[in-house]
Design a protein around this motif. Structure first.
Motif, short mmCIF file in Angstrom:
data_model
loop_
_atom_site.label_atom_id
_atom_site.label_comp_id
_atom_site.label_asym_id
_atom_site.label_seq_id
_atom_site.Cartn_x
_atom_site.Cartn_y
_atom_site.Cartn_z
N GLU A 90 14.50 12.14 9.76
CA GLU A 90 13.99 12.96 8.68
C GLU A 90 13.94 12.20 7.36
OE1 GLU A 90 16.10 16.59 8.46
OE2 GLU A 90 15.26 17.39 10.30
N ALA A 91 13.91 10.90 7.42
CA ALA A 91 13.78 10.08 6.21
C ALA A 91 13.17 8.76 6.61
CB ALA A 91 15.15 9.87 5.55
N MET A 92 12.47 8.14 5.66
CA MET A 92 11.85 6.84 5.93
C MET A 92 11.69 6.08 4.63
SD MET A 92 8.01 8.26 6.80
CE MET A 92 8.71 9.64 7.73
N VAL A 93 11.67 4.77 4.73
CA VAL A 93 11.46 3.92 3.57
C VAL A 93 9.99 4.03 3.16
CG1 VAL A 93 11.61 1.57 2.66
CG2 VAL A 93 13.23 2.34 4.41
N THR A 94 9.74 4.11 1.87
CA THR A 94 8.36 4.19 1.38
C THR A 94 8.24 3.32 0.12
OG1 THR A 94 6.55 5.72 0.87
CG2 THR A 94 8.72 6.27 -0.03
N GLY A 95 7.11 3.41 -0.57
CA GLY A 95 6.91 2.66 -1.81
C GLY A 95 6.90 1.16 -1.60
N LEU A 96 7.31 0.42 -2.63
CA LEU A 96 7.25 -1.05 -2.59
C LEU A 96 8.13 -1.62 -1.49
CD1 LEU A 96 7.24 -2.02 -6.39
CD2 LEU A 96 5.31 -2.09 -4.79
N ALA A 97 9.30 -0.99 -1.25
CA ALA A 97 10.18 -1.51 -0.20
C ALA A 97 9.50 -1.44 1.16
CB ALA A 97 11.49 -0.74 -0.20
N SER A 106 1.54 -9.39 -1.87
CA SER A 106 1.46 -9.04 -3.29
C SER A 106 2.66 -8.23 -3.77
CB SER A 106 0.17 -8.24 -3.56
OG SER A 106 0.06 -7.12 -2.70
N VAL A 107 3.64 -8.06 -2.90
CA VAL A 107 4.87 -7.32 -3.25
C VAL A 107 6.03 -8.30 -3.27
CG1 VAL A 107 6.49 -5.56 -2.39
CG2 VAL A 107 4.03 -5.16 -2.28
N PRO A 108 6.94 -8.19 -4.23
CA PRO A 108 8.09 -9.08 -4.25
C PRO A 108 8.91 -8.94 -2.96
CG PRO A 108 7.98 -7.80 -6.28
CD PRO A 108 6.97 -7.21 -5.34
N PRO A 109 9.66 -9.97 -2.58
CA PRO A 109 10.56 -9.82 -1.43
C PRO A 109 11.58 -8.72 -1.72
CG PRO A 109 11.04 -11.84 -2.64
CD PRO A 109 9.77 -11.31 -3.20
N LEU A 110 12.19 -8.20 -0.66
CA LEU A 110 13.10 -7.08 -0.82
C LEU A 110 14.23 -7.37 -1.81
CD1 LEU A 110 13.25 -5.85 2.86
CD2 LEU A 110 12.58 -4.47 0.88
N LEU A 111 14.70 -8.61 -1.83
CA LEU A 111 15.77 -8.95 -2.76
C LEU A 111 15.33 -8.78 -4.21
CD1 LEU A 111 17.47 -12.07 -1.13
CD2 LEU A 111 18.49 -9.80 -1.50
N ALA A 168 -3.11 -2.14 -14.00
CA ALA A 168 -4.33 -2.04 -13.20
C ALA A 168 -4.47 -3.19 -12.21
CB ALA A 168 -5.55 -1.99 -14.12
N GLU A 169 -4.12 -4.40 -12.61
CA GLU A 169 -4.28 -5.55 -11.74
C GLU A 169 -3.34 -5.47 -10.54
OE1 GLU A 169 -5.66 -9.00 -10.07
OE2 GLU A 169 -6.51 -7.72 -11.63
N THR A 170 -2.12 -5.01 -10.76
CA THR A 170 -1.17 -4.86 -9.65
C THR A 170 -1.67 -3.82 -8.65
OG1 THR A 170 0.69 -5.48 -11.05
CG2 THR A 170 1.20 -4.29 -9.03
N VAL A 171 -2.15 -2.69 -9.17
CA VAL A 171 -2.67 -1.64 -8.29
C VAL A 171 -3.85 -2.17 -7.49
CG1 VAL A 171 -3.79 0.62 -8.24
CG2 VAL A 171 -1.84 0.23 -9.75
N ARG A 172 -4.75 -2.89 -8.16
CA ARG A 172 -5.93 -3.42 -7.46
C ARG A 172 -5.52 -4.39 -6.35
NH1 ARG A 172 -8.78 -7.60 -6.82
NH2 ARG A 172 -7.43 -8.83 -8.17
N GLU A 177 -5.26 -5.69 -0.74
CA GLU A 177 -4.55 -6.33 0.38
C GLU A 177 -4.41 -5.38 1.56
OE1 GLU A 177 -0.39 -8.62 1.54
OE2 GLU A 177 -0.79 -8.13 -0.55
N ALA A 178 -4.27 -4.08 1.28
CA ALA A 178 -4.13 -3.11 2.37
C ALA A 178 -5.33 -3.16 3.30
CB ALA A 178 -3.97 -1.71 1.80
N VAL A 179 -6.53 -3.30 2.72
CA VAL A 179 -7.75 -3.31 3.52
C VAL A 179 -8.04 -4.72 4.03
CG1 VAL A 179 -10.24 -2.94 3.45
CG2 VAL A 179 -8.70 -1.31 2.35
N ARG A 180 -7.98 -5.70 3.15
CA ARG A 180 -8.30 -7.07 3.55
C ARG A 180 -7.32 -7.59 4.59
NH1 ARG A 180 -8.94 -10.95 -1.40
NH2 ARG A 180 -10.69 -9.52 -1.76
N GLY A 181 -6.05 -7.17 4.48
CA GLY A 181 -5.04 -7.62 5.43
C GLY A 181 -5.05 -6.86 6.73
N GLY A 182 -5.95 -5.89 6.88
CA GLY A 182 -6.06 -5.16 8.13
C GLY A 182 -4.97 -4.13 8.35
#
Length: 335
Positions: A90-97, A106-111, A168-172, A177-182
């Motif tokens: 009933e819970a899951m990791v979401t967002g940048l993590a 395009s996302v920093p490593p978890l650390l 805006a640049e981060t969002v773009r 990457e979501a689409v280009r990375g498949g």
């Protein structure tokens, strides 16, 4: 017999190495760890430490990225790995993590991520704690297991990440990457952004426009690949069809004049009503087929996941053209 005799703690060494290091108060109690023992071990300079309410790290020093994630899920009532505990699943990791777990470059490593977002059902009584931020959903998406941890699907994780981003640049970069990375199709991302009511933000709308252009370009590239790799005859590309002296019948992505077969990529936009737009598609298709032209609709997802199958669909339409009444004469012009 003295029923008040202290219970001898059960050893923890039968647990996996990860489980040995992150446990809840309940799990520790089940292993005979009393409240006084827990307090003693978590004293300043002690061998254990409390990371979150009711969640403990059974070693000194900073937690690893995996330990932070598992601690966040345990706090939210989910036991990674499906151990069958209360709230499990009933819970899951979401967002940048979650995007880091999905290996977004395009996302920093978890650390380097200060906050871990956890998605839970709306009715759960939980508050933000430590480095954990609670996100809520009326209906949870089906989680994806990544490195043994339940993660929100990429479109939902993106929406939760974008909700807190004003650059805006981060969002773009994330959306592209979501689409280009498949990882997913543009339409799935847009649906989640719309559901989260983020399409009223100008910088998100600009990123979505770039995303849709990226998705359309990728789909067109796969359509070219389909024709070349599966031996289909060459069509004319990106043309408008019209009756002689009449108005345009509409544009298509590929057209085989000698077969009267057209292919159109169905990539509907985010701010258009789906029912209204689908009605336009249907009317256009009905009109063209009334003139003897077969219209094959292909989605970006189908072109990505089942390219050979889509080639078979087009080939079948081309072969069936010999059994149909000849199409009305139409003029083909570049779009």
């Amino acid at each position: 017999m003295n029923h008040n005799a202290p219970h001898t703690p059960r050893p923890l060494d039968h647990l996996s190495r990860t489980q040995q290091r992150i446990l809840t108060t309940r799990q520790l109690r089940e292993h005979g760890v009393t409240a006084s023992t827990l307090a003693e071990r978590c004293r300043p300079g002690g061998p254990w430490q409390q990371l979150l309410p009711q969640v403990f790290l059974l070693h000194a020093g900073p937690p690893t990225s995996d330990e932070r994630l598992r601690a966040a899920l345990l706090y939210a009532g989910c036991e990674p790995g499906g151990t069958g505990g209360p709230g499990d699943g009933e819970a899951m990791v979401t967002g940048l993590a979650a995007l880091a777990l999905h290996r977004f470059s395009s996302v920093p490593p978890l650390l380097g991520i200060d906050r871990i977002d956890v998605l839970v059902p709306r009715q759960r009584r939980l508050r933000d704690a430590g480095d954990v931020a609670i996100r809520r959903a009326h209906t949870l998406p089906r989680p994806q297991q990544v490195t043994g941890l339940p993660c929100a699907p990429v479109p939902r994780a993106l929406a939760d990440a974008v909700a807190d981003l004003d650059d805006a640049e981060t969002v773009r970069r994330l959306l592209t990457e979501a689409v280009r990375g498949g990882h997913c199709e543009a339409a799935a991302v847009v649906r989640e952004l719309s559901r989260a009511r983020l399409l009223s933000r100008p910088h998100v709308v600009d990123a979505v426009d770039a995303l849709l252009a990226e998705g359309r370009a990728l789909a067109e590239g796969r359509l070219y690949e389909m024709v070349a790799c599966f031996g289909l005859p060459d069509p004319v590309w990106h043309v408008d069809l019209r009756l002689p002296g009449g108005p345009s019948l509409g544009g298509v992505d590929a057209y085989w004049p000698e077969h009267a077969v057209a292919v159109e990529i169905d990539a509907r936009g985010p701010r258009q009503d789906d029912d209204a737009l689908w009605s336009q598609y249907a009317q256009k298709r009905e009109h063209l087929e009334g003139l003897g032209i077969t219209v094959v609709h292909l989605t970006p997802k189908k072109l990505r996941d089942t390219l050979e199958q889509q080639a078979t669909v087009v080939r079948t339409a081309l072969m069936a053209s010999t059994d149909r009444t000849p199409a009305a004469y139409v003029v083909v012009t570049p779009s």
